[in-house]
Enzyme design. Sequence first.
Site, PDB file in Angstrom:
ATOM      1  N   SER B  64       0.815  -1.222   0.000  1.00 31.18           N
ATOM      2  CA  SER B  64       0.000   0.000   0.000  1.00 31.18           C
ATOM      3  C   SER B  64       0.850   1.275   0.000  1.00 31.18           C
ATOM      4  CB  SER B  64      -0.950   0.010   1.202  1.00 31.18           C
ATOM      5  OG  SER B  64      -0.219   0.186   2.390  1.00 31.18           O
ATOM      6  N   LYS B 101       0.980   4.255   6.966  1.00 30.15           N
ATOM      7  CA  LYS B 101       0.357   5.153   5.994  1.00 30.15           C
ATOM      8  C   LYS B 101       0.964   6.542   6.121  1.00 30.15           C
ATOM      9  CE  LYS B 101      -2.778   2.310   4.292  1.00 30.15           C
ATOM     10  NZ  LYS B 101      -2.001   1.150   4.733  1.00 30.15           N
TER      11      LYS B 101
END
Lengths: 418, 143
Positions: B64, B101
């Site tokens: 990701s 993230k």
Amino acid sequence: MKQIFALVDCNNFYASCERVFNPKLEGRPVVVLSNNDGCVVARSNEAKALGIGMGVPAFEVADIIRKNHVEVFSSNYALYADMSSRVMETLSAFTPDIEIYSIDEAFLNLAGFGCSWTDYGRKIRRTVRKWTGMPVTVGIARTKTLAKIANKIAKKSAGANGVLDLTDSAYLNKALVQTPVEKVWTVGIKTAIKLKRVGIKTALELRDADVGWIRRKFGVVGARTVYELRGNCCYRLERNPPLKKSIMVSRTFAKPVESLEKLKEAAASYAARAGEKLRQENLAAGVMTVFVTTSRFIKKSYFNSHTVLFDVATNNTIELIQNACASIERLYRKGAAFKKCGVVLGGLVPENRIQRNLFDNVDREKCARLMRTIDAVNAGSNCPLRWAAEGINQTWKLKFQRRSRRYTTHWDELLEVA
Amino acid sequence: MRTKVRTIHTPDVSKRQEVLLFEATVPAGFPSPAADYEEDKLVLNKHLVKHPAATFFVRVAGDSMIGAGIHAGDLLVVDRSLEPRNKSVVIAVVNGELTVKRFRIHNNKITLEPENESYCALEITEDTRFEVWGVVTSVIHKL
């Protein structure tokens, strides 16, 4: 200058270590079991609320665990030891005067820090939590004994929010009234029973007792406790921890061991581990005791030990293993189902101050070089070198079936994040 | 054959002569002009880890964050003592799950953004149990 002590204590240390790397456990009941997965050695507050006691055998609470989906872990000492050193390192940034009292507690001397102790305590708590993830409670007072009491009350009181300052506090008497005398630091169970017999039930009553009488009855330690409760400092920080007096390596077997070979393997393996520990601390041992025991609860229970004196203090694993195996030969009894064995090294001296023996014919320099080389090869996480005497299969070795990863000490067990 | 002792000479200990003992070998040559300028070697650990008590190594799973140069199997150096700033790469706890993230803060709203078009950004609302676990300071990527 008057002393100010802060006792910083990690909340449910082992359970909290597990939570740092597994945030899903937050708010859930967590227990950690002893080496043998046998007894409960740590509980989160949620597990305590379910009535799971400290030290109870796991099978006794199996029902509660199943019904409440309690998360169960085997002890992960590699992780706990690393987290402990992180907490202590973080604390030592707050004062140069620190005494590491146990794996999850430290006394800090805050004398000379001219500020609100409560604010400082909050800062300590916030920082340790942020840096290491560990929740801690801070108890502050004029003596170690009172700091211990402050800490205990801070743990239970919601209003304290993890920090309680009892220096010159109007709350001090109230704190002492609600502390049973057996919970006072240095008061043992036997002393507590004797005190209660004469009507001294709380820390407050002990504080106001006649010191002369306490001294006659309970000696100087008892009198010191009374003075400490009065705010007169008798115990200072111990900043140079005394040299270790002994090193013990012992484990309960996965299942009872009856064969001499297997028992020797286990003893050799513990002796090797003890040798590593000795050398890590630059010590050598003058005495080694090996003990074996069956379960205490069987009919023909058997316990025995054997002690060897070394001519020259040693930290040479070869010598330790040879002697451990020889001891086992003497201790072994056919038909006995051994539950545990252990190796205890005593008479410890710094390895550069070993008393040599005129008739010694061992090349100690060469042995030391060999040990250093082996330790260097084994310094990584997976210890490629093992002594043949330790056996290959090690069927007696405990399985840590529910042990979490050693997140901070093994490259192949790191925390994984997506 | 017998040996006779005629005299025994006793050593003269009235005078002392001090002799310096050199244990090191003496190189026959010009001394190194660089010795004076010797400095410590570079240690990568010191360079990457500023707060050892608060620094953890974390292994990456999944892709990701591939746009930020963070690949599956990479090693992240995570410093818990740092405060996340806008655009910091962080390890966050979202409803009990750990995730890596990019941390965005705009008009007091926090979003966690992936760096891969096949994933969606996550807005942190009041109902989200959210915490920053640590700030990523380096990626170690094996070639």
